[in-house]
Design a protein around this motif. Structure first.
Motif, PDB file in Angstrom:
ATOM      1  N   SER A   7    -108.854 -66.004  39.149  1.00  0.00           N
ATOM      2  CA  SER A   7    -107.910 -66.175  38.044  1.00  0.00           C
ATOM      3  C   SER A   7    -108.347 -65.331  36.858  1.00  0.00           C
ATOM      4  O   SER A   7    -109.437 -65.511  36.320  1.00  0.00           O
ATOM      5  N   GLN A   8    -107.512 -64.401  36.449  1.00  0.00           N
ATOM      6  CA  GLN A   8    -107.812 -63.516  35.343  1.00  0.00           C
ATOM      7  C   GLN A   8    -106.954 -63.901  34.141  1.00  0.00           C
ATOM      8  O   GLN A   8    -105.810 -64.329  34.288  1.00  0.00           O
ATOM      9  N   PRO A   9    -107.482 -63.767  32.903  1.00  0.00           N
ATOM     10  CA  PRO A   9    -106.692 -64.101  31.718  1.00  0.00           C
ATOM     11  C   PRO A   9    -105.482 -63.179  31.587  1.00  0.00           C
ATOM     12  O   PRO A   9    -105.526 -62.009  31.976  1.00  0.00           O
ATOM     13  N   ARG A  10    -104.398 -63.703  31.080  1.00  0.00           N
ATOM     14  CA  ARG A  10    -103.175 -62.925  30.900  1.00  0.00           C
ATOM     15  C   ARG A  10    -103.378 -61.919  29.770  1.00  0.00           C
ATOM     16  O   ARG A  10    -103.850 -62.260  28.695  1.00  0.00           O
ATOM     17  N   LEU A  11    -103.027 -60.665  30.042  1.00  0.00           N
ATOM     18  CA  LEU A  11    -103.203 -59.596  29.048  1.00  0.00           C
ATOM     19  C   LEU A  11    -101.962 -59.564  28.156  1.00  0.00           C
ATOM     20  O   LEU A  11    -100.937 -58.982  28.509  1.00  0.00           O
ATOM     21  N   SER A  12    -102.054 -60.207  27.006  1.00  0.00           N
ATOM     22  CA  SER A  12    -100.883 -60.403  26.148  1.00  0.00           C
ATOM     23  C   SER A  12    -100.761 -59.357  25.046  1.00  0.00           C
ATOM     24  O   SER A  12     -99.694 -59.207  24.453  1.00  0.00           O
ATOM     25  N   ASN A  13    -101.843 -58.638  24.722  1.00  0.00           N
ATOM     26  CA  ASN A  13    -101.824 -57.677  23.624  1.00  0.00           C
ATOM     27  C   ASN A  13    -102.197 -56.282  24.113  1.00  0.00           C
ATOM     28  O   ASN A  13    -102.939 -56.130  25.088  1.00  0.00           O
ATOM     29  N   VAL A  14    -101.697 -55.271  23.420  1.00  0.00           N
ATOM     30  CA  VAL A  14    -102.119 -53.885  23.645  1.00  0.00           C
ATOM     31  C   VAL A  14    -102.598 -53.338  22.300  1.00  0.00           C
ATOM     32  O   VAL A  14    -101.831 -53.281  21.332  1.00  0.00           O
ATOM     33  N   LEU A  15    -103.865 -52.966  22.230  1.00  0.00           N
ATOM     34  CA  LEU A  15    -104.447 -52.416  21.007  1.00  0.00           C
ATOM     35  C   LEU A  15    -104.684 -50.925  21.202  1.00  0.00           C
ATOM     36  O   LEU A  15    -105.351 -50.514  22.154  1.00  0.00           O
ATOM     37  N   VAL A  16    -104.135 -50.113  20.304  1.00  0.00           N
ATOM     38  CA  VAL A  16    -104.321 -48.658  20.357  1.00  0.00           C
ATOM     39  C   VAL A  16    -105.342 -48.288  19.293  1.00  0.00           C
ATOM     40  O   VAL A  16    -105.168 -48.599  18.117  1.00  0.00           O
ATOM     41  N   LEU A  17    -106.414 -47.620  19.714  1.00  0.00           N
ATOM     42  CA  LEU A  17    -107.501 -47.260  18.808  1.00  0.00           C
ATOM     43  C   LEU A  17    -107.807 -45.772  18.955  1.00  0.00           C
ATOM     44  O   LEU A  17    -108.384 -45.340  19.944  1.00  0.00           O
ATOM     45  N   ASP A  18    -107.355 -45.007  17.977  1.00  0.00           N
ATOM     46  CA  ASP A  18    -107.630 -43.571  17.938  1.00  0.00           C
ATOM     47  C   ASP A  18    -108.917 -43.382  17.136  1.00  0.00           C
ATOM     48  O   ASP A  18    -108.911 -43.386  15.915  1.00  0.00           O
ATOM     49  N   ASN A  19    -110.019 -43.208  17.849  1.00  0.00           N
ATOM     50  CA  ASN A  19    -111.351 -43.227  17.235  1.00  0.00           C
ATOM     51  C   ASN A  19    -111.767 -41.829  16.801  1.00  0.00           C
ATOM     52  O   ASN A  19    -112.511 -41.130  17.483  1.00  0.00           O
ATOM     53  N   GLY A  20    -111.268 -41.401  15.631  1.00  0.00           N
ATOM     54  CA  GLY A  20    -111.601 -40.079  15.126  1.00  0.00           C
ATOM     55  C   GLY A  20    -112.962 -40.037  14.472  1.00  0.00           C
ATOM     56  O   GLY A  20    -113.550 -41.071  14.135  1.00  0.00           O
ATOM     57  N   ALA A  21    -113.480 -38.835  14.255  1.00  0.00           N
ATOM     58  CA  ALA A  21    -114.796 -38.685  13.634  1.00  0.00           C
ATOM     59  C   ALA A  21    -114.759 -39.045  12.160  1.00  0.00           C
ATOM     60  O   ALA A  21    -115.740 -39.543  11.611  1.00  0.00           O
ATOM     61  N   SER A  22    -113.629 -38.823  11.503  1.00  0.00           N
ATOM     62  CA  SER A  22    -113.505 -39.132  10.082  1.00  0.00           C
ATOM     63  C   SER A  22    -112.911 -40.513   9.851  1.00  0.00           C
ATOM     64  O   SER A  22    -113.425 -41.290   9.046  1.00  0.00           O
ATOM     65  N   THR A  23    -111.825 -40.816  10.558  1.00  0.00           N
ATOM     66  CA  THR A  23    -111.162 -42.107  10.394  1.00  0.00           C
ATOM     67  C   THR A  23    -110.769 -42.692  11.737  1.00  0.00           C
ATOM     68  O   THR A  23    -110.556 -41.974  12.714  1.00  0.00           O
ATOM     69  N   ILE A  24    -110.673 -44.014  11.757  1.00  0.00           N
ATOM     70  CA  ILE A  24    -110.159 -44.749  12.911  1.00  0.00           C
ATOM     71  C   ILE A  24    -108.724 -45.142  12.605  1.00  0.00           C
ATOM     72  O   ILE A  24    -108.429 -45.692  11.542  1.00  0.00           O
ATOM     73  N   LYS A  25    -107.819 -44.836  13.540  1.00  0.00           N
ATOM     74  CA  LYS A  25    -106.435 -45.257  13.410  1.00  0.00           C
ATOM     75  C   LYS A  25    -106.188 -46.329  14.463  1.00  0.00           C
ATOM     76  O   LYS A  25    -106.318 -46.058  15.658  1.00  0.00           O
TER      77      LYS A  25
END
Length: 443
Positions: A7-25
């Motif tokens: 039994s695996q937990p339901r994947l309810s969210n999608v998080l987008v993380l653009d991990n730049g060298a200067s800033t994280i979006k």
């Protein structure tokens, strides 16, 4: 090997993380997500001269940026300091007061990386994601790969129908903090043989400005933050740098030379850019100022002539053409007609016009050159990640679950991710048709 539970937990969210060298979006992908939902966080740990420590978003609370020292976990596009990176991510993803606080076990993470990252560094990322944070599922890809999920056609023609899948061909020019890369994206995947890179990005431009100011006027070598603000406020790409250099030499007063009032962080907390004539009008002789003349356009000129600071690399125009010429012939016309500038340096005024002026004579006679800069080139890759996150069918094909990782291990995961990035190149009828179009001026 750890066996995945039934039994695996339901994947309810999608998080987008653009991990730049200067800033994280970063932000969640939902049907109603727009640019304002993207959190832009400095990807650094900073120590001010009064010995206070600022981690990521805490930098907004800093009142004195004089001689501030930065420690950045990303070097040349790759995460090399996980102690610092994890501290920044913890504040972003786990703190109770963070808008991005989530339960990783029920979240799918879409994470960006620099193309052609060394395998050991990729393995470190995979282990942190699944073993430290325990995300339920995960997809790692270059930022340029995500931009193809945006409505690329509408950048050039607002009347184009809405795009629901990855664009067929995009030539992504990523003008970022660590480097500048040109990446052909065909059918939603980078074409490896066409990737070109020059090691000139926002960091090099800022450092070059620091050196020029320090030699010519004031010692600014410890004032990275202030010089970066000067760069963002007044630098531009010249259409004719030789002519403008001559103007700066011959005329004491001209429209190019500006004056930047340096902040003292007591009475003035942010620098002010003004015309030189305003100094005499205001009569503020106690201010400490920098005269910004040919530095305004000579620093960005490094994008076109990296050899000026010792890089034995071709300039931006040349690598764009070399990248386009390296793909199968039936795709070249479409790539040159769909050039998209992203990254912080895409905000430099005049960059698009300079590239158009130099690329059009170099392109084949029957190829059209079109260049577009999105509304927000810094968030554009993140925006594409949101589009992918909302496409449940495509996301299911790309992501890897933690259960799969536990069952198959890191080697399998590395091959799976590599397979997701390998391009499928087939003869495209639309590309062949596009190659028959006569070149015309972009519009």
């Amino acid at each position: 090997m750890v066996k995945a539970s039934a039994s695996q937990p339901r994947l309810s969210n999608v998080l987008v993380l653009d991990n730049g060298a200067s800033t994280i979006k970063a932000g969640f992908a939902t049907r109603n997500t727009d640019l304002s939902d993207c959190s832009v966080v400095p990807n650094c740990i900073a120590r001010s001269r009064d010995r206070r420590l600022y981690i990521g978003k805490q930098l907004e609370n800093c009142k004195d940026f004089g001689s501030i020292v930065f420690r950045q976990p990303v070097e040349k596009g790759y995460i090399v300091n996980w102690e610092s990176q994890k501290e920044i991510w913890d504040r972003l993803l786990l703190d109770d007061d963070s808008p991005l606080k989530c339960d990783p076990k029920t979240t799918t993470l879409i994470l960006t990386e620099a193309p052609n990252a060394p395998t050991p560094l990729q393995t470190n990322v995979d282990q942190i994601i699944f073993e430290e944070y325990e995300f339920g599922a995960y997809y790692r890809c270059p930022a340029s790969q995500l931009i193809s999920w945006n409505n690329i056609g509408q950048l050039f023609d607002p009347g184009t129908p809405t795009q629901h899948n990855a664009a067929e061909c995009v030539l992504a020019v990523d003008c970022g903090y660590s480097f500048t890369q040109v990446i052909p994206v065909i059918n939603g995947r980078p074409y490896q043989a066409g990737i070109r890179r020059i090691d000139v990005g926002g960091k090099v431009l800022t450092n070059y400005l620091k050196e020029m100011f320090s030699v010519r006027q004031l010692n600014m070598m410890d004032e990275t933050y202030i010089v970066n603000e000067i760069k963002e406020s007044c630098c531009y790409v010249s259409s004719d740098p030789k002519r403008e250099l001559d103007i700066c030499k011959r005329k004491k007063q001209n429209d190019i030379v500006k004056e930047y009032v340096l902040p003292d962080y007591k009475n003035l907390h942010k620098g002010i850019l003004r015309d030189v004539a305003e100094r005499h009008h205001l009569g503020k002789d106690m201010e400490q100022t920098l005269v910004v003349g040919n530095e305004r356009f000579m620093a960005p000129e490094l994008l076109f002539h990296p050899g000026d600071v010792g890089y034995r690399q071709a300039g931006l125009t040349e690598i764009i053409m070399k990248s386009a010429e390296s793909v199968p012939e039936e795709y070249r016309a479409l790539l040159l007609a769909n050039i998209v500038l992203i990254g912080g340096n895409a905000l430099l005024k005049g960059l698009k016009e300079r590239l158009e002026a130099e690329l059009i004579p170099m392109a084949p006679e029957n190829h059209m050159v079109r260049i577009s800069i999105p509304e927000d080139p810094i968030k554009f890759a993140w925006q594409g990640g949101v589009a992918l996150g909302n496409n449940k069918t495509a996301l299911e094909q790309h992501r890897v679950t933690r259960a799969d990782y536990q069952e198959h291990g890191t080697t399998w995961l590395a091959k799976r991710m590599l397979g997701q990035q390998a391009p499928t190149v087939q003869t495209a009828g639309s590309a062949a048709m596009a190659s028959n179009k006569r070149r015309r001026s972009p519009g």
